[in-house]
Design a protein around this motif. Structure first.
Motif, mmCIF file in Angstrom:
data_model
loop_
_atom_site.group_PDB
_atom_site.id
_atom_site.type_symbol
_atom_site.label_atom_id
_atom_site.label_comp_id
_atom_site.label_asym_id
_atom_site.label_seq_id
_atom_site.Cartn_x
_atom_site.Cartn_y
_atom_site.Cartn_z
ATOM 1 N N VAL A 1 7.552 -27.976 28.883
ATOM 2 C CA VAL A 1 8.549 -26.914 28.988
ATOM 3 C C VAL A 1 9.794 -27.423 29.707
ATOM 4 O O VAL A 1 10.929 -27.161 29.274
ATOM 5 N N GLU A 2 9.606 -28.162 30.776
ATOM 6 C CA GLU A 2 10.760 -28.692 31.505
ATOM 7 C C GLU A 2 11.568 -29.633 30.623
ATOM 8 O O GLU A 2 12.808 -29.612 30.644
ATOM 9 N N ALA A 3 10.899 -30.454 29.818
ATOM 10 C CA ALA A 3 11.597 -31.379 28.933
ATOM 11 C C ALA A 3 12.405 -30.628 27.876
ATOM 12 O O ALA A 3 13.560 -30.976 27.585
ATOM 13 N N VAL A 4 11.809 -29.579 27.302
ATOM 14 C CA VAL A 4 12.508 -28.804 26.278
ATOM 15 C C VAL A 4 13.739 -28.127 26.874
ATOM 16 O O VAL A 4 14.829 -28.141 26.281
ATOM 17 N N LEU A 5 13.602 -27.531 28.054
ATOM 18 C CA LEU A 5 14.738 -26.859 28.690
ATOM 19 C C LEU A 5 15.814 -27.869 29.073
ATOM 20 O O LEU A 5 17.015 -27.593 28.940
ATOM 21 N N PHE A 6 15.397 -29.030 29.537
ATOM 22 C CA PHE A 6 16.348 -30.064 29.941
ATOM 23 C C PHE A 6 17.182 -30.530 28.754
ATOM 24 O O PHE A 6 18.380 -30.795 28.881
ATOM 25 N N ALA A 7 16.551 -30.618 27.586
ATOM 26 C CA ALA A 7 17.242 -31.132 26.401
ATOM 27 C C ALA A 7 18.091 -30.086 25.701
ATOM 28 O O ALA A 7 18.936 -30.424 24.866
ATOM 29 N N ALA A 8 17.887 -28.802 26.025
ATOM 30 C CA ALA A 8 18.562 -27.726 25.301
ATOM 31 C C ALA A 8 19.938 -27.439 25.893
ATOM 32 O O ALA A 8 20.125 -27.447 27.110
ATOM 33 N N SER A 9 20.889 -27.147 25.022
ATOM 34 C CA SER A 9 22.234 -26.783 25.467
ATOM 35 C C SER A 9 22.410 -25.278 25.555
ATOM 36 O O SER A 9 23.422 -24.802 26.064
ATOM 37 N N GLU A 10 21.432 -24.511 25.057
ATOM 38 C CA GLU A 10 21.482 -23.055 25.082
ATOM 39 C C GLU A 10 20.155 -22.524 25.610
ATOM 40 O O GLU A 10 19.156 -23.257 25.656
ATOM 41 N N PRO A 11 20.117 -21.260 26.021
ATOM 42 C CA PRO A 11 18.848 -20.686 26.485
ATOM 43 C C PRO A 11 17.760 -20.814 25.413
ATOM 44 O O PRO A 11 18.017 -20.658 24.226
ATOM 45 N N VAL A 12 16.553 -21.102 25.864
ATOM 46 C CA VAL A 12 15.411 -21.310 24.959
ATOM 47 C C VAL A 12 14.495 -20.103 25.056
ATOM 48 O O VAL A 12 14.074 -19.715 26.150
ATOM 49 N N GLY A 13 14.169 -19.516 23.936
ATOM 50 C CA GLY A 13 13.362 -18.313 23.915
ATOM 51 C C GLY A 13 11.871 -18.573 24.005
ATOM 52 O O GLY A 13 11.390 -19.702 23.856
ATOM 53 N N ARG A 14 11.131 -17.502 24.221
ATOM 54 C CA ARG A 14 9.678 -17.581 24.383
ATOM 55 C C ARG A 14 9.000 -18.156 23.135
ATOM 56 O O ARG A 14 8.088 -18.966 23.244
ATOM 57 N N ASP A 15 9.444 -17.749 21.970
ATOM 58 C CA ASP A 15 8.811 -18.219 20.736
ATOM 59 C C ASP A 15 8.944 -19.730 20.585
ATOM 60 O O ASP A 15 8.024 -20.397 20.092
ATOM 61 N N VAL A 16 10.083 -20.273 20.994
ATOM 62 C CA VAL A 16 10.289 -21.719 20.897
ATOM 63 C C VAL A 16 9.360 -22.449 21.857
ATOM 64 O O VAL A 16 8.700 -23.422 21.492
ATOM 65 N N LEU A 17 9.279 -21.969 23.091
ATOM 66 C CA LEU A 17 8.420 -22.632 24.076
ATOM 67 C C LEU A 17 6.948 -22.520 23.698
ATOM 68 O O LEU A 17 6.154 -23.428 23.993
ATOM 69 N N ALA A 18 6.591 -21.423 23.038
ATOM 70 C CA ALA A 18 5.196 -21.243 22.633
ATOM 71 C C ALA A 18 4.754 -22.319 21.648
ATOM 72 O O ALA A 18 3.559 -22.627 21.542
ATOM 73 N N ARG A 19 5.691 -22.932 20.956
ATOM 74 C CA ARG A 19 5.338 -23.997 20.012
ATOM 75 C C ARG A 19 4.762 -25.222 20.711
ATOM 76 O O ARG A 19 4.012 -25.989 20.111
#
Length: 211
Positions: A29-47
């Motif tokens: 989760v930290e890696a995904v948020l770090f790489a994202a330029s926009e807010p990341v939603g619950r459905d994306v993190l659930a993947r």
């Protein structure tokens, strides 16, 4: 040679002990948020963590580990995003050569944006009536170019003018998860920061305008 096909990600990682699985989920989760330029939603993190992961608790644990760091995880626009802490804003602006400027909003732009945020969908004519002065198309266009507002549905009033609404970019700009997080209108009036409709002042807390 045929290109290699990436192995599908095992979101559940059920073979790991619970403690190790939790730590791996936190890292993902930290890696995904770090790489994202926009807010990341619950459905994306659930993947990447599976549907059965207690995502809110997971993010709370990540946030706890970031205490004392110059950045944090914020709930913004219906998702999560890394952002720097407010006390480091001056250092970042200086490094970027931006001086003391915070946002390129004039006082009138800030007022119009505030009215749209609280009264949307609202027409340009209605905003003019509330402020007691003409709101120019150029002012609306400037807010539109900054992705803070967008056209809403046509108004039922004569001529069917367009209404205006705020955008997800507005939520990101002001660090809001949803419009429900706007300061209570009556509380602003009680504090003397906003007068009732028909006698609105320009000095609003949402402004952040250049002095």
């Amino acid at each position: 040679m045929a290109p290699r096909t990436a192995e599908p990600l095992d979101a559940e990682i059920a073979e790991l002990p619970q403690a190790l699985r939790w730590r791996e989920w936190m890292a993902r989760v930290e890696a995904v948020l770090f790489a994202a330029s926009e807010p990341v939603g619950r459905d994306v993190l659930a993947r990447v963590v599976g549907r059965d992961c207690a995502l809110d608790l997971l993010i709370e644990d990540i946030a706890a580990e970031l205490v004392g760091r110059p950045y944090e995880i914020a709930r913004i626009a219906g998702g999560w995003q890394f952002r720097t802490r407010p006390q480091h804003a001056a250092a970042i602006r200086t490094a970027r050569g931006e001086g003391d400027a915070v946002r390129d909003l004039t006082k009138n732009e800030a007022l119009v944006l505030t009215i749209i945020a609280y009264m949307q969908p609202v027409t340009r004519g209605a905003i003019s009536r509330l402020t007691g002065r003409e709101v120019s198309r150029d002012l609306i266009a400037r807010l539109h170019r900054q992705a803070l507002i967008a056209r809403g549905p046509h108004s039922p009033e004569p001529g069917a003018p367009y209404t205006y609404v705020t955008t997800p970019g507005f939520l990101v700009q002001f660090g809001l998860e949803t419009l429900r997080d706007l300061p209570d209108l009556e509380a602003l009036q009680d504090a003397g920061l906003l007068k009732p409709a028909g006698d609105i002042v320009l000095d609003l807390p949402i402004a952040g305008e250049v002095k």
